[in-house]
Structures are given as C-alpha cells and as structure tokens.
Design an enzyme around this catalytic site. Structure first.
Site, PDB file in Angstrom:
ATOM      1  CG  HIS A   1      32.482  41.375  42.671  1.00 39.67           C
ATOM      2  ND1 HIS A   1      31.618  42.401  43.001  1.00 39.67           N
ATOM      3  CD2 HIS A   1      32.438  40.494  43.705  1.00 39.67           C
ATOM      4  CE1 HIS A   1      31.080  42.140  44.198  1.00 39.67           C
ATOM      5  NE2 HIS A   1      31.558  40.985  44.636  1.00 39.67           N
ATOM      6  CG  ASP A  48      26.934  37.932  45.882  1.00 45.02           C
ATOM      7  OD1 ASP A  48      27.467  36.812  45.810  1.00 45.02           O
ATOM      8  OD2 ASP A  48      27.438  38.912  46.483  1.00 45.02           O
ATOM      9  CG  HIS A  68      29.692  41.257  48.082  1.00 37.96           C
ATOM     10  ND1 HIS A  68      29.735  39.904  48.360  1.00 37.96           N
ATOM     11  CD2 HIS A  68      30.354  41.869  49.090  1.00 37.96           C
ATOM     12  CE1 HIS A  68      30.407  39.715  49.489  1.00 37.96           C
ATOM     13  NE2 HIS A  68      30.790  40.889  49.952  1.00 37.96           N
ATOM     14  CG  ASP A 126      27.459  36.687  49.328  1.00 36.30           C
ATOM     15  OD1 ASP A 126      26.330  36.904  48.830  1.00 36.30           O
ATOM     16  OD2 ASP A 126      28.524  37.036  48.774  1.00 36.30           O
TER      17      ASP A 126
HETATM   18  N1  Q9C Z   1      39.027  44.392  52.478  1.00 34.25           N
HETATM   19  C1  Q9C Z   1      31.632  37.565  45.983  1.00 34.25           C
HETATM   20  O1  Q9C Z   1      30.852  37.355  46.898  1.00 34.25           O
HETATM   21  N2  Q9C Z   1      36.201  41.260  50.160  1.00 34.25           N
HETATM   22  N3  Q9C Z   1      32.716  38.301  46.145  1.00 34.25           N
HETATM   23  C2  Q9C Z   1      37.469  41.900  50.216  1.00 34.25           C
HETATM   24  C3  Q9C Z   1      38.854  43.546  51.328  1.00 34.25           C
HETATM   25  C4  Q9C Z   1      35.922  40.745  48.865  1.00 34.25           C
HETATM   26  C5  Q9C Z   1      32.995  38.922  47.406  1.00 34.25           C
HETATM   27  C6  Q9C Z   1      37.640  42.672  51.466  1.00 34.25           C
HETATM   28  C7  Q9C Z   1      34.550  40.196  48.782  1.00 34.25           C
HETATM   29  C8  Q9C Z   1      34.265  39.649  47.404  1.00 34.25           C
HETATM   30  C9  Q9C Z   1      31.432  36.943  44.669  1.00 34.25           C
HETATM   31 ZN    ZN Z   2      29.100  38.275  47.299  1.00 31.10          ZN
END
Ligand code: Q9C
Ligand code: ZN
Length: 689
Positions: A181, A221, A223, A314
């Site tokens: 990210h 991943d 995301h 994930d």
């Molecule tokens: N409402 C990785 O898996 N979530 N990052 C935040 C805010 C963040 C995931 C939710 C998720 C980040 C590397």
């Molecule tokens: Zn992730």
C-alpha cells in the site's frame, strides 16, 4: 565471517549445485522486524506474531531448521543430494536480513518519505510519533518501526538479488511491516516502504547486468496493491497483476484504483491487470479460475524473467480482515502454476495476513511448493461464483487489445460451472482453521448496497469539498435538462428515493447514501402504469438479505402492467442516481448518460451504460414522454432476461421486508389498496417469465 560471503562463495559455483530437482530456496527472517508494533500494546492485526508464527512453523516442520545461521549455510552448501534431506524433508537456505540503502528506497520513494520513516526512530517522543502516524491512513509507528522497515525492504532486495544471480532458485522473505500500500510519498495500510516495488526497481535499474528485464508482480494479498500499481503504471518492464476484494470500490483501500479499467498508461498500457472481486467469500475455485483464464495465459505471452509475489495471506480462510476462503492447498496450486515461468525464479514477500494459524499453514504450503518437496495434492469442491465469471469476462475484455489470447470468448461449458445460490451452510465453518463469523455474515455488495460514490473526494484543509469548486462542465449542461425517472422497486417510496438525491439513510437501509451532487428535491412526482413485465430475480443483496429484487422487462408487452412512480429530476441527477443504483466506483468526470444518449434512446429504446455494466440496473430504458419530458427507467438488459429464463442467472421471489417496502410505496402513492398491492407483488413474483 558474514553469511553473505559464504553464500557468494561456494553457492555461486554451479558444480556444487545438486540435481535440477533439488531446489535452493532462500528464507529471511529477523527478530528485529518484531520490534515494530502498535504503541500501548494496543491490539492491532499487524502484529509481531505474524512473522514469528511463520518462522516457528518452518522450523518445527523441519523446513528451516534453526541450526544457527553459520551451521545452516554450511550444511546447505556442503551437503550433496543425499545429505540435503534430513528425515526426508528438504530444507531452505537461511540468509541474513539486510538494511536497505537509502539509494534503493529512493528508486520508488521521495526523499521526504524516507526522512519521515527515519525520523520516527528513537529520538522522537511517543506522542510525536502518534501525531505523525495520525496524518496517514491506517499507520502506526513505534521506536522499532524504522529499523524494521529498513530490514523488510532490504531483505526482499537480498532474496531477489540472490535469485536473479542464480545463487538461489527461489526465496521467501518473511518480513514486516508489509509494503504494497505504500506509495511514493505516503505510508499507508500498515505499509511503510514498498518492499516489493523497491526490490523490483533495484533489479531493473541497479543490477541490469543480471539480465532481469521483465518482472511479473503477482499481488494476491486480499487488498489492492495501490502503491505498487502506481510505481509501475507507465512501465512495460513490470507486469503488475493484483487480485483483490474491491466490492465496487468500497473495500480497503477503496476507490477506483483497484478497478479493472486501470490497465496502465503510455508505454505501460496493458501492463497493469486488476481482478476486483465484487464480494467476500471468494475461495480456491475463484482464484484458480482467474489463474487459468487471465494470469497464466498473459504470463505465457509476457514471458517474465522473474516473478515477485506480494504474498499476503489475508485472502485465507479465517482471516479476520479478508473474508475470503483460500485454503493452503489453493495457495500451493496458485504458486505451483507460476513455477513454469522464469525457470521457477520466484521471490515471495509477505504482505498482509492476520489469522496466525492460516498464516503459518499457507506459508508452509508455499515453501513446500518452492522446494518441490512433494507433489501438490488436495481437492477442490466448490465452483466459482457467478460474479467471478462476470469479473473474469470483464477483465478479459478490457485487456484483450493488449493480450490477444484474452479476446477468445470463454465457452459456456466453462462458465456454467458456477455457484449461483449462496449457501450459508455449516460447511462454511467446518474447516480446520479458525473461523470468524464476519465471513458468513458479510453479505454480497450488490444493487441495494448503498455506496458513497463521492466519498473519496479529496477534502481541503478547511473541510470543503474540492469538487465544489471544480465541478466538471457536463454537470451544468445536464442540470438544465429535466427527465422523469420511473421507479418500480423500493424507490417508489419517496423517503427512500430522496436518499439518492439528498443523501442520508432511511429505515431498512444499511448504510447512508451520499446522494447526488445537486441535492434539489424532485420537482414533481406522478404515477403511471406501463406495459412491461415486473419480476424478481438475483439471489440476495446485503440490504435485504436472501431473495430477489425487482426488475422490469426492457421490452414492452401489452399483456403486462407495471406501476411506476415517476420523479422529475435533472439529467445531471439522473447520472448520479444511475451510478448509485449500480454501485459502481466509476468516477463521474464524464457523464454516464449524456445528451447524445438521451437523443438516441428515443429511437433505440434501450441503452446499456457501459461504465456501470457491473451493476444490475445498467440498462436505461426509454418509456415515452410525459409533458414532452422523456421518461427513463433503469433495469437489466434483454439478454439478462434470457439468462433468467434459461436459469443461467437465478430467479427468486423478494424477501418479506423488501416486498413490504414495495407494498408501502404503492399504498403510500395511493395507487393500490394494501390487498391489491400485495396481490400485485405476489403475482409478479410467482408468474413465470
Ligand atoms: N476503516 C495489508 O493487508 N484497514 N494492509 C483499515 C479502516 C486497513 C491492510 C480499515 C487494512 C490494511 C498489507
Ligand atoms: Zn492485505
């Protein structure tokens, strides 16, 4: 002696290398990467145990026996084929973690970004670090963060360099903080430095003599790898492939970046591939369908010199953030299918993954594939979702200009293997892994899901929408044209429809709507009947749960009569409603339905609006005029109706709550008595199409 020197020595002599089947797999782990954790012992999913459980598992299973680095390296080098397996288990070669050089970080990050990460180390107070972290999206810092970030990036470089040099066949960097990210000038989503992008740039720019000219990055991943995508968006040397939950732009990191329309730019056009899931619960069958019908054929044509995997786990069964269902076996096949490329030169770098058991299981399954220790065995019971085939077809179409193999139409025989009915059966949870209820409860994101199409607008310092000062010019043009928007579903209730205009939430709605940019109420509301068939189809929505939602047949039929509530709104507002009805994250820099479309629909009768074709109501239908103002509705296409009839898409009666909302709309609009309305809905949901 430094471990690296030992590796550089004997390992580089290929005569010392065992038979081709005996794969040299590098591993990096360093306890210092555990010194990065959320301050105040706050429970945070991105925790040190994530890498510890992987390392412990690889040691306890004998895949990475902890003999001390020196001993380990020496045995790896000196053992012949027979010796290299102890108790029948092949083992990895353990390398030392390394700090990244600032020069290498600067290949993808700004100097400011690097200075920021550095500045969070020990000399700054806890409260200052917290204030810094709060400026970013999903980021924490403690005194160990900077060192861990340098080691994570440096370790991925180290493994990638060794693989590129041929000193290792493949490798796995068990690192944290994750990276994908992180953008050029911004940490985000638990990521500080973009480890994979840095290693990729390092090989392509700093070690050109190694002959690694084309790199395939596979980001599995759950995301979207927004940071990595941006860094190589115009670069044809890097094919970036990401499969992720997108949920029409509502899943983290949210917005349009993860859409399949993002295919790269300039010389990089076609070298960016996003496969955006529409909903949770995707599993092995969905991922493998994407491998077979998108990734593998493209990889064959791209013919990478190396593959780097942004290996988040994930999307694994039981992950608390992902809500997907990939099994360790699924990961092993995904990886195994990539082994045919680049002579098996594969570098894996850990990204996300927040269920400790799933992490250990998935990582172990991958290491076994890299070692080619034993045949990959297991079974796949499930079929892909209906939505998966739709996504696959959209991606293939979008990229077919660049990758001709994708232009081939998928045969019905292939796509008929799908799950149309979502079952919340007990088999969802009878897995050996931990299971969180969020997976089963998290509904489909579909038509009735209310999204926030303007939610990702940048907000100025003073909290004003920038959009307010920079409205695209089409808006003022279309704001002068009135149309009737004819509704036949839950929008027959005025309070409900007003949410699409004014924003907000009414009873039964799960999330508030953002509404239209122009929040002026409809200028008039009238009712009319139309000679079109009303019916209920599809399987479920997250707002209403299981059950069909209302459609009208786009073709007229004198035998039929559907009650519709008509709202006089502007064509500009109609565009915003069209977007919200179809839950697309498409950004409205251009209108979806403009004056030209309005003109041509009066002769063509139907226009399928391409940018929101993922939605269920993307077909705009012309229903004639009232007071010389055109009447428009939105529904499915005629070919969707054919699919409903053939059983390809499911037909379902509405659930009780949804049916009651329609009845309330009809009664409130003084069209029918309660009994009549209820009979009308009942007939529409039971009469065959
Ligand atoms: N409402 C990785 O898996 N979530 N990052 C935040 C805010 C963040 C995931 C939710 C998720 C980040 C590397
Ligand atoms: Zn992730």
């Amino acid at each position: 002696m430094d471990v690296k020197d030992e590796v550089d020595g004997p390992l580089s002599r290929s005569s010392d290398v065992a038979t081709p089947k005996d794969r040299r797999v590098g591993l990096i782990y360093d306890e210092r990467m555990c010194q990065h954790y959320a301050p105040d012992y706050e429970d945070h999913p991105e925790c040190p145990d994530r890498v510890r459980v992987i390392w412990d598992r690889l040691n306890s299973s004998g895949l990475a026996k902890r003999l001390g680095y020196r001993a380990r390296i020496i045995t790896a080098i000196s053992e012949n084929v027979a010796d290299s397996t102890r108790n029948g288990i092949k083992r990895c070669i353990i390398l030392n973690a390394k700090d990244a050089d600032d020069n290498h970080l600067a290949l993808v990050h700004t100097k400011n970004h690097i200075d920021l990460i550095k500045s969070t180390s020990s000399e700054r107070s806890e409260s200052r670090r917290k204030r810094t972290a709060a400026k970013f999206n999903s980021i924490y810092f403690n005194e160990g963060s900077s060192e861990a970030a340098y080691l994570a990036a440096g370790s991925v470089i180290e493994v990638a360099e060794k693989v590129a040099e041929g000193k290792l066949d493949s490798g796995f960097a068990i690192v944290r903080p994750p990276g994908h990210h992180a953008e050029e000038a911004e940490p985000m989503g638990f990521c500080l430095y973009n480890n994979v992008a840095i290693a990729t740039s390092f090989l392509l720019n700093e070690r050109r003599e190694l002959g690694i000219n084309k790199i395939l990055i596979v980001d599995w991943d759950v995301h979207h790898g927004n940071g990595t995508q941006k860094m190589f968006y115009k670069d044809p040397r890097v094919l970036f492939f990401s499969v992720h939950r997108h949920d029409f732009g509502t899943f983290y990191p949210a917005g349009d970046d993860g859409s399949y329309i993002m295919t790269g730019e300039g010389p990089g056009a076609g070298y960016n591939i996003n496969v955006p899931w529409e909903n949770s619960r995707c599993g092995d069958a969905d991922y493998l369908a994407v491998w077979d019908h998108i990734l593998i054929p493209v990889a064959q044509q791209f013919n990478p010199d190396m593959i780097i995997i942004s290996a988040g786990f994930d999307a694994a069964i039981g992950d608390p953030l992902g809500g997907c269902r990939v099994s360790p076996y699924g990961y092993s096949i995904m990886l195994d299918k990539l082994m045919e490329f680049a002579g098996g030169k594969i570098v894996m770098a850990l990204e996300g993954g927040y269920n400790l058991k799933s992490l250990a299981n998935s990582a172990q399954a991958c290491i076994e594939v890299l070692l080619q220790d034993k045949p990959v065995i297991g079974t796949l019971e499930a079929y892909p979702f209906e939505s998966t085939w739709r996504v696959i077809q959209e991606v293939r179409q979008q990229l077919s200009a660049y990758w001709p193999i994708l232009a081939v139409k998928l045969s019905d025989k292939v796509i008929d293997r799908r799950i149309t009915q979502i079952q919340f059966s007990s088999s969802d949870s009878d897995d050996e892994h931990e299971h969180t209820p969020s997976i089963a409860l998290d509904g489909f994101k579909t038509v009735d899901d209310v999204i926030q199409p303007f939610a990702n607008l940048k907000v100025n310092e003073d909290g004003q929408d920038q959009e307010a000062t920079t409205l695209p010019s089409w808006r003022s043009e279309l704001s002068k044209i009135n149309i009737w928007y004819a509704t036949f579903g839950s929008n027959m209730s005025i309070s409900r429809f007003l949410c699409y205009i004014e924003g907000g939430q009414t009873e039964g709605m799960q999330k508030p709507c953002v509404g239209s940019v122009d929040k002026t109420k409809p200028k008039e509301i009238i009712w009319k009947t139309f000679p079109h068939r009303l019916f209920f189809a599809r399987e479920r929505t997250s707002t209403w749960g299981p059950g069909g939602v209302a459609f009208v047949h786009p073709k007229s039929n004198d035998q039929e009569k559907t009650y519709m509530c008509l709202y006089k709104i502007t064509l500009e507002q109609f565009n915003d409603v069209l977007l919200q009805e179809n839950v697309s994250s498409y950004n409205l820099s251009h209108p979806l339905f403009d004056l030209t479309a309005l003109q041509s629909i009066q002769t063509e009768k139907c226009i399928s609006v391409e940018p929101v074709q993922r939605g269920w109501y993307h077909n705009v239908v012309y229903l004639g005029k009232e007071e010389d103002i055109p009447i428009l509705t939105m529904t499915c296409t005629a070919s969707d109706v054919d699919s409903f009839i053939s059983g390809k898409f499911p037909i379902n009666p509405p659930c009780k709550e949804y049916a009651n909302t329609l009845i309330k709309g009809l009664v409130g609009g003084k069209q029918l008595s309660e009994e009549e309305a209820s009979a009308y809905i009942h007939e529409a949901s039971t009469k065959p199409l």
